[in-house]
Design an enzyme around this catalytic site. Structure first.
Site, PDB file in Angstrom:
ATOM      1  NE  ARG A  58      57.592 -31.762 -29.753  1.00  0.00           N
ATOM      2  CZ  ARG A  58      58.741 -32.438 -29.782  1.00  0.00           C
ATOM      3  NH1 ARG A  58      58.758 -33.710 -30.107  1.00  0.00           N
ATOM      4  NH2 ARG A  58      59.879 -31.832 -29.504  1.00  0.00           N
ATOM      5  CD  GLU A  95      74.205 -30.391 -25.114  1.00  0.00           C
ATOM      6  OE1 GLU A  95      73.148 -30.988 -25.391  1.00  0.00           O
ATOM      7  OE2 GLU A  95      74.760 -30.423 -24.007  1.00  0.00           O
TER       8      GLU A  95
HETATM    9  P1  AMP Z   1      65.485 -24.738 -29.653  1.00  0.00           P
HETATM   10  O1  AMP Z   1      66.060 -24.694 -31.042  1.00  0.00           O
HETATM   11  O2  AMP Z   1      66.503 -25.009 -28.606  1.00  0.00           O
HETATM   12  O3  AMP Z   1      64.651 -23.494 -29.337  1.00  0.00           O
HETATM   13  O4  AMP Z   1      64.567 -26.010 -29.568  1.00  0.00           O
HETATM   14  C1  AMP Z   1      63.322 -26.001 -30.088  1.00  0.00           C
HETATM   15  C2  AMP Z   1      62.909 -27.367 -30.560  1.00  0.00           C
HETATM   16  O5  AMP Z   1      63.364 -28.433 -29.715  1.00  0.00           O
HETATM   17  C3  AMP Z   1      61.429 -27.430 -30.589  1.00  0.00           C
HETATM   18  O6  AMP Z   1      61.056 -28.005 -31.830  1.00  0.00           O
HETATM   19  C4  AMP Z   1      61.032 -28.317 -29.436  1.00  0.00           C
HETATM   20  O7  AMP Z   1      60.041 -29.207 -29.852  1.00  0.00           O
HETATM   21  C5  AMP Z   1      62.284 -29.066 -29.043  1.00  0.00           C
HETATM   22  N1  AMP Z   1      62.588 -29.006 -27.600  1.00  0.00           N
HETATM   23  C6  AMP Z   1      63.681 -28.439 -27.039  1.00  0.00           C
HETATM   24  N2  AMP Z   1      63.673 -28.567 -25.716  1.00  0.00           N
HETATM   25  C7  AMP Z   1      62.537 -29.195 -25.389  1.00  0.00           C
HETATM   26  C8  AMP Z   1      61.921 -29.611 -24.157  1.00  0.00           C
HETATM   27  N3  AMP Z   1      62.498 -29.372 -22.960  1.00  0.00           N
HETATM   28  N4  AMP Z   1      60.731 -30.234 -24.215  1.00  0.00           N
HETATM   29  C9  AMP Z   1      60.139 -30.471 -25.397  1.00  0.00           C
HETATM   30  N5  AMP Z   1      60.653 -30.110 -26.582  1.00  0.00           N
HETATM   31  C10 AMP Z   1      61.840 -29.486 -26.595  1.00  0.00           C
END
Ligand code: AMP
Length: 172
Positions: A58, A95
């Site tokens: 995205r 996770e």
């Molecule tokens: P993180 O590494 O946990 O910061 O996760 C970031 C990635 O996971 C991004 O590319 C987001 O598109 C996706 N992501 C994580 N949580 C969500 C959420 N609640 N809604 C949409 N996309 C999420």
């Protein structure tokens, strides 16, 4: 424009308990898309950004628009095994288990000014891995841009990102 209103929240996707922030409802609206892109461009114009890094998948959508508007090049950050030429790779914790992201080895040079863009900052795990990749190349001027930040998630990854003052338009 109330961007939060343009982002659809889908409960229990992809797993129970996750409130998924679906930006497709924002992207399909011509005014919201232009407004979002313009707001981010306003923030980073004048910073001499030479490369926008979009995080799969995205982060590619606005990433391409931002690169064009900022007169910078675009570099895709991809999941393991997708890029065809020689890559630099970084693993990060999920996770359950680990994942890896990659950029092409010749995508950046140390004097690049880099803007890392993704749709959403959640735990910061992905962004930290991208930061490590960018630093491996010797790049020292780095900016971070997101459409949304799940600011209720606090951890050491996000603390680590604070020095880069991550920019986001919508906070949850
Ligand atoms: P993180 O590494 O946990 O910061 O996760 C970031 C990635 O996971 C991004 O590319 C987001 O598109 C996706 N992501 C994580 N949580 C969500 C959420 N609640 N809604 C949409 N996309 C999420």
């Amino acid at each position: 424009m109330d961007l939060k209103n343009m982002i659809r929240e889908v409960p229990d996707f992809p797993t129970k308990g996750i409130g998924f922030k679906d930006i497709t409802t924002l992207l399909k609206d011509q005014d919201a898309l232009r407004y979002t892109s313009n707001r981010i461009v306003q923030e980073f114009r004048g910073k001499n950004i030479t490369k926008v890094l979009g995080i799969e998948s995205r982060g590619f959508i606005l990433g391409g628009l931002l690169a064009y508007e900022l007169n910078a090049g675009f570099v895709p950050v991809r999941k393991k095994g997708k890029l065809p030429a020689e890559t630099l790779s970084e693993s990060y914790q999920l996770e359950y288990g680990t994942d890896s992201i990659e950029i092409h080895r010749d995508a950046l040079s140390p004097d690049d000014v880099v803007l890392i863009h993704d749709d959403l900052l959640a735990t910061g795990g992905t962004t930290n891995a991208v930061l490590s990749l960018v630093k491996k190349v010797g790049v020292s001027v780095i900016y971070l841009s997101f459409i949304c930040d799940l600011s209720f998630i606090k951890n050491e990854f996000k603390e680590n990102l604070e020095v880069y003052k991550p920019h986001s338009l919508v906070s949850y």
